[in-house]
Design a protein around this motif. Structure first.
Motif, PDB file in Angstrom:
ATOM      1  N   ARG A 200     -20.585  95.855  15.251  1.00 16.99           N
ATOM      2  CA  ARG A 200     -21.889  95.396  15.058  1.00 16.99           C
ATOM      3  C   ARG A 200     -22.137  93.961  14.973  1.00 16.99           C
ATOM      4  N   LEU A 201     -23.684  93.559  14.725  1.00 16.96           N
ATOM      5  CA  LEU A 201     -24.126  92.305  14.959  1.00 16.96           C
ATOM      6  C   LEU A 201     -24.972  92.416  14.361  1.00 16.96           C
ATOM      7  N   GLY A 202     -24.357  92.139  12.844  1.00 18.44           N
ATOM      8  CA  GLY A 202     -25.652  91.764  11.953  1.00 18.44           C
ATOM      9  C   GLY A 202     -26.463  93.298  11.609  1.00 18.44           C
ATOM     10  N   TYR A 203     -27.779  93.988  12.375  1.00 14.56           N
ATOM     11  CA  TYR A 203     -28.356  95.149  11.926  1.00 14.56           C
ATOM     12  C   TYR A 203     -28.129  96.179  13.452  1.00 14.56           C
TER      13      TYR A 203
ATOM     14  N   SER B 148     -16.478  89.159  19.919  1.00  9.78           N
ATOM     15  CA  SER B 148     -16.388  87.975  19.688  1.00  9.78           C
ATOM     16  C   SER B 148     -16.752  86.941  19.163  1.00  9.78           C
ATOM     17  N   TYR B 149     -17.604  87.075  18.436  1.00  5.40           N
ATOM     18  CA  TYR B 149     -19.071  86.561  17.657  1.00  5.40           C
ATOM     19  C   TYR B 149     -18.356  86.360  16.087  1.00  5.40           C
TER      20      TYR B 149
ATOM     21  N   ALA C  36     -24.011  86.447  15.566  1.00  7.10           N
ATOM     22  CA  ALA C  36     -23.880  87.722  15.555  1.00  7.10           C
ATOM     23  C   ALA C  36     -25.690  88.272  14.996  1.00  7.10           C
ATOM     24  N   ASP C  37     -25.668  87.629  13.889  1.00  5.48           N
ATOM     25  CA  ASP C  37     -27.006  87.795  13.824  1.00  5.48           C
ATOM     26  C   ASP C  37     -27.919  87.230  14.769  1.00  5.48           C
ATOM     27  N   ARG C  38     -27.703  85.835  14.631  1.00  7.48           N
ATOM     28  CA  ARG C  38     -28.613  85.695  15.114  1.00  7.48           C
ATOM     29  C   ARG C  38     -28.643  86.398  17.026  1.00  7.48           C
ATOM     30  N   LEU C  39     -28.400  86.914  17.637  1.00  6.66           N
ATOM     31  CA  LEU C  39     -28.055  87.338  18.904  1.00  6.66           C
ATOM     32  C   LEU C  39     -28.963  88.334  19.088  1.00  6.66           C
TER      33      LEU C  39
ATOM     34  N   VAL D  15     -32.134  90.030  20.524  1.00  9.58           N
ATOM     35  CA  VAL D  15     -31.986  91.734  21.220  1.00  9.58           C
ATOM     36  C   VAL D  15     -33.877  92.253  20.719  1.00  9.58           C
ATOM     37  N   VAL D  16     -33.492  91.527  18.923  1.00  8.76           N
ATOM     38  CA  VAL D  16     -35.368  92.245  18.699  1.00  8.76           C
ATOM     39  C   VAL D  16     -36.604  91.565  19.345  1.00  8.76           C
TER      40      VAL D  16
END
Length: 353
Positions: A45-48, A169-170, A175-178, A182-183
């Motif tokens: 999971r990277l945020g949503y 690894s984040y 992760a939220d910024r990544l 992507v969005v």
């Protein structure tokens, strides 16, 4: 990691169906070969944003209307084919997906994948609502294979592949910024593919911006009016809402406060049989804290709300007329004092309409 490695041969297909349906979305998986099935899937999971890597033997995957009905939220997914090939079908279009290609698909509509031999793919899933793009635009992108030499895909593919390999690894903040990146990248890809010339996309953005401004004007008295509330009402992400205003010379929050201050100033200057208190006017236009309202009014217009009301009352009762200076968006008032001399009173806001 979910794997069929330790599952008895006669239970592998059932296990794999359940594993894939729980990890991604409900779907039916049918092996193409008769031998023992082998598959594994890992998810992070990277945020949503959910990032999954799947490796499996040849199979057919289908998502039917009955399975869609079991899902709680529409998702948009990006499949990146790392090895093997696939035939993908959605929205009446058929795409032959080769190694290194990507496909975009909407989990709220039926689709199928046919993998003729063992394969590896990355699957990126995010809520459709965070994209802030029209469903009609998404439909124009689905059912097409996008390669590394295909416009924006040339930049997107390497980024997604690297992101999938390092997803665990984040830190949560990174992760939220990544996920937000992507969005933005996916929204850009959809815009590029669905509106190559940009004209229709610009028109759609302009119409949405107009609707947002009208919504703000209608709801100034609601103390809960906020970027989050506005985005939810218009079924877009907060991030996309802020992007809409990037070229407007203001932010959503500043526009809300500016419009509230304008309406408060207009009402405080209005004469009538009854005179509402400053705090009552502030509350009527969405300000919860009177002290905050007074500070905001003075910061914007150079006088307190009470001074503004007194100056306008004095003007209406026969003081010298307001003298308009060349200062944009304001007027400077002067009035005769008891000795007949002119003294400046304040810089008063000029209001539209």
């Amino acid at each position: 990691m979910l794997t069929t490695a330790s599952v008895p041969d006669h239970d592998k297909v059932t296990y794999w169906n359940n594993a894939v349906s729980r990890t991604l979305v409900p779907m039916t998986v049918a092996p193409r070969d008769d031998g023992p099935f082998d598959g594994r899937i890992a998810t992070h999971r990277l945020g949503y944003l959910q990032v999954s890597t799947m490796e499996a033997d040849a199979e057919r995957v289908s998502r039917t209307p009955a399975l869609i009905a079991r899902s709680s939220e529409p998702l948009v997914a990006i499949g990146v084919q790392m090895s093997g090939t696939a035939t993908f079908i959605q929205d009446g279009r058929r795409a032959e997906v080769g190694e290194g290609d990507l496909v975009v698909y909407d989990t709220s509509r039926p689709y199928s994948f046919d993998y003729p031999r063992r394969f590896t793919s990355h699957v990126f899933q995010l809520p459709r609502r965070v994209l802030g793009v029209a469903d009609s635009d998404i439909r124009q992108v689905t059912g097409n294979a996008i390669g590394t030499g295909d416009g924006f895909g040339a930049m997107l593919l390497p980024f997604l592949a690297n992101l999938a390999s390092s997803a665990n690894s984040y830190s949560p903040a990174v992760a939220d910024r990544l996920a937000g990146n992507v969005v933005d990248l996916l929204a850009t890809l959809i815009a590029e593919r669905s509106h190559p010339g940009g004209t229709d996309a610009d028109t759609s953005r302009s119409h949405l911006l107009t609707r947002v401004r009208e919504h703000i004007n209608r709801n100034l008295g609601d103390p809960d009016l906020s970027p989050e509330n506005i985005a939810r009402t218009h079924r877009i992400s907060v991030r996309y809402l802020h992007r809409l205003f990037q070229g407007e010379g203001t932010t959503v929050g500043r526009l809300i406060q500016q419009r509230r201050l304008e309406e408060c100033g207009r009402e405080l200057a209005r004469r009538g049989r009854t005179t509402p208190t400053v705090s009552a006017v502030a509350q009527r236009w969405g300000f919860v804290n009177p002290a905050h309202f007074s500070r905001a009014f003075r910061a914007a217009y150079g006088v307190s709300p009470r001074e503004w009301r007194n100056l306008r009352t004095a003007q209406d009762e026969g003081a010298r007329p307001v003298v308009v200076t060349s200062t944009p968006g304001s007027v400077r008032a002067t009035a005769a004092d008891a000795r007949g001399a002119d003294r400046p009173l304040a810089v008063l806001p000029s209001f539209r309409g």
